[in-house]
Each structure stands twice: as C-alpha cells, then as structure tokens.
Motif scaffolding. Structure first.
Motif, PDB file in Angstrom:
ATOM      1  N   ASN A 162      47.253   6.076   4.916  1.00 57.94           N
ATOM      2  CA  ASN A 162      47.354   7.309   4.152  1.00 57.94           C
ATOM      3  C   ASN A 162      47.988   7.086   2.787  1.00 57.94           C
ATOM      4  O   ASN A 162      47.644   7.754   1.818  1.00 57.94           O
ATOM      5  CB  ASN A 162      48.159   8.332   4.958  1.00 57.94           C
ATOM      6  N   SER A 216      45.308   9.537  -6.670  1.00 58.20           N
ATOM      7  CA  SER A 216      46.108   9.682  -7.891  1.00 58.20           C
ATOM      8  C   SER A 216      45.506   8.879  -9.042  1.00 58.20           C
ATOM      9  O   SER A 216      45.409   9.373 -10.175  1.00 58.20           O
ATOM     10  CB  SER A 216      47.544   9.215  -7.633  1.00 58.20           C
ATOM     11  N   THR A 228      46.357   8.086  -0.864  1.00 60.79           N
ATOM     12  CA  THR A 228      47.046   8.925  -1.844  1.00 60.79           C
ATOM     13  C   THR A 228      47.088   8.248  -3.204  1.00 60.79           C
ATOM     14  O   THR A 228      46.859   8.885  -4.237  1.00 60.79           O
ATOM     15  CB  THR A 228      48.466   9.247  -1.353  1.00 60.79           C
TER      16      THR A 228
END
Length: 131
Positions: A45, A53, A49
């Motif tokens: 995860n 981003s 992320t």
C-alpha cells in the motif's frame, strides 16, 4: 439513468452517445484499475500511495508544460513536499527483517521472538534438557 432510458425507448443501446474519446477514457480508467490491482498484489500500500503521489506531480508538470496552466505557490509547495517525501522514504536504511531486535517487554509481544521477519512463539527448554 441507463435502465430508465432503455425501458422508455430513448436509447438503442447502453453505449448510445459514446464516441471514440469516451471509449478511450473508459479504457484508460479500466487499465488504471488493473495497474492498481497489480501494484497491490506485487508491492504494498505504501508503494501504491507513492505512485499515486508521483503521478499527480507528473500530471501537474505536464499540465503546466502543455496546457498552459499556471502553477501557484501552493502547487509548487505540494510538488516539493511529494518529491521530498518520496526521496526521504527511499533513502531509509535497508535493514533486513532478521537484523531487527525487539525486547520481550514490548506490549503484546511477550513470549514472542522475531524469526526471519515473523514473530514466533519462544520455544521453552524442557527441564530435562537444561539439566
């Protein structure tokens, strides 16, 4: 909605009114979902992320270069924070899990020790072996 239009006879099919651009957008969203699934399966995860981003940073820069959008101080600050956070995360130490030491006084870890990156019960020596 689509179901109401089909029953009312307004639409000949579910894809009535779609053009090539609409199909391309749907295809790209589907491929993006598959890529997220692959990332979650083979990575974790945190990497997902960071990928999201960094994609926002790339989107911001491409919009500035090709769509003549203006970047204000808030946008630039966000880009710097994302790039800095990604860089700091990747500069961390690469300590293998077997080298991590824990104390038995950690709450919830009594009777466990770290073996090959996994907490396992401590094997107690039998009284016959210790004698």
């Amino acid at each position: 909605t689509v179901w109401a239009d089909v029953h009312a006879g307004h639409a000949e099919s579910i894809f009535d009114g779609w053009n090539r651009l609409t199909c391309l957008v749907v295809l790209l969203n589907a491929l993006g979902g598959i890529m997220v699934t692959m990332t979650m399966k083979y990575a974790d995860n945190i990497l997902k992320t960071f990928a999201v981003s960094m994609s926002l940073v790339i989107n911001c820069l491409l919009s500035f270069l090709f769509m003549s959008t203006s970047l204000d101080a808030q946008d630039i600050c966000g880009v710097v924070i994302v790039i800095g956070g990604t860089w700091m995360y990747n500069c961390g130490t690469n300590t293998p899990p077997s080298a991590v030491t824990t104390s038995s006084s950690d709450k919830g870890l009594e009777g466990l020790e770290l073996q090959r990156g996994v907490y396992a019960p401590v094997q107690q020596d039998s009284p016959a072996e210790s004698a």
